[in-house]
Scaffold this active site. Structure first.
Site, PDB file in Angstrom:
ATOM      1  N   ASN A   1       0.866  -1.184   0.000  1.00  0.00           N
ATOM      2  CA  ASN A   1       0.000   0.000   0.000  1.00  0.00           C
ATOM      3  C   ASN A   1       0.902   1.234   0.000  1.00  0.00           C
ATOM      4  OD1 ASN A   1      -1.843   2.009   0.361  1.00  0.00           O
ATOM      5  ND2 ASN A   1      -2.529   1.345   2.398  1.00  0.00           N
TER       6      ASN A   1
ATOM      7  N   LYS B   1       0.054   4.239  -0.405  1.00  0.00           N
ATOM      8  CA  LYS B   1      -0.626   5.445   0.126  1.00  0.00           C
ATOM      9  C   LYS B   1      -0.367   6.631  -0.805  1.00  0.00           C
ATOM     10  CE  LYS B   1      -0.378   3.321   4.640  1.00  0.00           C
ATOM     11  NZ  LYS B   1      -0.297   3.440   6.089  1.00  0.00           N
TER      12      LYS B   1
ATOM     13  N   GLY C   1       2.661   2.449  11.087  1.00  0.00           N
ATOM     14  CA  GLY C   1       3.706   3.463  11.010  1.00  0.00           C
ATOM     15  C   GLY C   1       4.425   3.734  12.323  1.00  0.00           C
TER      16      GLY C   1
ATOM     17  N   SER D   1       3.307  -1.936  10.483  1.00  0.00           N
ATOM     18  CA  SER D   1       4.746  -2.002  10.764  1.00  0.00           C
ATOM     19  C   SER D   1       5.410  -3.316  10.343  1.00  0.00           C
ATOM     20  CB  SER D   1       5.022  -1.726  12.252  1.00  0.00           C
ATOM     21  OG  SER D   1       4.693  -0.388  12.554  1.00  0.00           O
TER      22      SER D   1
ATOM     23  N   GLU E   1      -5.572  -4.433  10.778  1.00  0.00           N
ATOM     24  CA  GLU E   1      -4.523  -3.423  10.893  1.00  0.00           C
ATOM     25  C   GLU E   1      -4.766  -2.597  12.165  1.00  0.00           C
ATOM     26  OE1 GLU E   1      -2.605  -2.464   6.853  1.00  0.00           O
ATOM     27  OE2 GLU E   1      -4.282  -1.120   7.094  1.00  0.00           O
TER      28      GLU E   1
ATOM     29  N   GLU F   1      -6.906   5.126   7.837  1.00  0.00           N
ATOM     30  CA  GLU F   1      -6.633   6.529   7.485  1.00  0.00           C
ATOM     31  C   GLU F   1      -7.857   7.161   6.823  1.00  0.00           C
ATOM     32  OE1 GLU F   1      -3.028   5.586   5.439  1.00  0.00           O
ATOM     33  OE2 GLU F   1      -2.077   5.169   7.365  1.00  0.00           O
TER      34      GLU F   1
ATOM     35  N   HIS G   1      -9.717   1.633   4.998  1.00  0.00           N
ATOM     36  CA  HIS G   1      -8.426   1.778   5.685  1.00  0.00           C
ATOM     37  C   HIS G   1      -8.601   2.780   6.823  1.00  0.00           C
ATOM     38  CE1 HIS G   1      -4.268   2.752   6.519  1.00  0.00           C
ATOM     39  NE2 HIS G   1      -3.941   1.640   5.878  1.00  0.00           N
TER      40      HIS G   1
END
Ligand code: 13P
Length: 250
Positions: free
Chosen positions: A6, A8, A165, A201, A159, A93, A91
């Site tokens: 991904n 992003k 991250g 991660s 996730e 985000e 997702h």
């Protein structure tokens, strides 16, 4: 085994070219499938670059309606037309910054399936939910509300938000418990086929440990998928791990 990159909102034509050039003579394994999720604007560019390489392409998102006056959005049909096989939905985000709800994600998943795209529905708890012991119930609600009415096969990506991250990953037992629960939750609604990916991660140092957990069918990689060297290190560790377990089974 499935490894999803991904990207992003990262990379550009030059870096994408560099990435794919390094895969031209690479010996891919039939056991580990790769799918890249580039920024929407680069989907066509990437599709033309990958030519005969055994790599699939996916969208990072699609709208819940087929077409219309929705400035800045992308439809499932457009993703399909430009060679996408998968689409990531929900997702964290997008849930956080675009306020996407489970109900919205469900509609997107239904439209994706109608369009012959394979949705990857993302779920994941934040740190306070995890620390309060409510992670499983939280994920259960996300899954029940996001699952499309009808599907033959579904991919769920677990996730945990606190892992994305941050360099922190859940303990193996936490991943194992969550993946088992995710399968049970889907099976409580339907006996259709479900695959669960882990994301958060993932890197070359932890991939083997993550893949060794029961019911982990692959990984969704963010930061470590941006550089070809890191990505290939993850890929080759996954291949070595699979070879190792096949040898043990033989
Ligand atoms: P990182 O691998 O950068 O933690 O991102 C994970 C992710 O969000 C993949 O969708």
């Amino acid at each position: 085994m499935f490894i999803a990159a991904n990207w992003k909102m990262n990379l550009d034509k030059k870096s994408i070219n560099f990435f794919i050039e390094h895969l031209r003579d690479y010996k891919f394994s039939d056991d580990v499938n790769v799918c890249i999720f580039p920024p929407t604007i680069y989907i066509n560019f990437l599709n033309e670059l990958i030519n005969n390489l055994p790599i699939s392409i996916g969208g990072q998102n699609c709208h819940n309606l087929s077409f219309g006056a929705y400035t800045g959005e992308v439809s499932a049909a457009s993703l399909k037309e430009f060679g996408c096989e998968y689409v990531i939905l929900g997702h964290s985000e997008r849930r956080i910054y675009n306020k996407e709800t489970n109900q919205h994600i469900q509609k997107c998943a239904e439209l994706a399936i109608e369009t012959n795209l394979k949705p990857i529905i993302c779920v994941g708890e934040n740190l306070s939910v995890r620390e309060n012991g409510k992670a499983i119930n939280f994920i259960k609600k996300q899954i029940i509300e996001c699952l499309p009415e009808k599907f033959e096969e579904i991919i769920i990506a677990y996730e945990p938000i606190w892992s994305i991250g941050t360099g922190k990953i859940p303990h193996k037992t936490e991943i194992k418990e969550m993946h088992k629960n995710i399968i049970e939750i889907v099976n409580s609604k339907t006996k259709k086929n479900v695959k669960v990916l882990y994301g958060g991660s993932v890197n070359e140092n932890n991939i083997e440990e993550i893949l060794s957990v029961n019911n982990v069918c692959g990984v969704l990689v963010g930061g470590a998928s941006l550089k070809i060297k890191d990505f290939l290190a993850i890929y080759s560790s996954a291949v070595k791990y699979l070879d190792k377990i096949h040898n043990i089974e033989d």
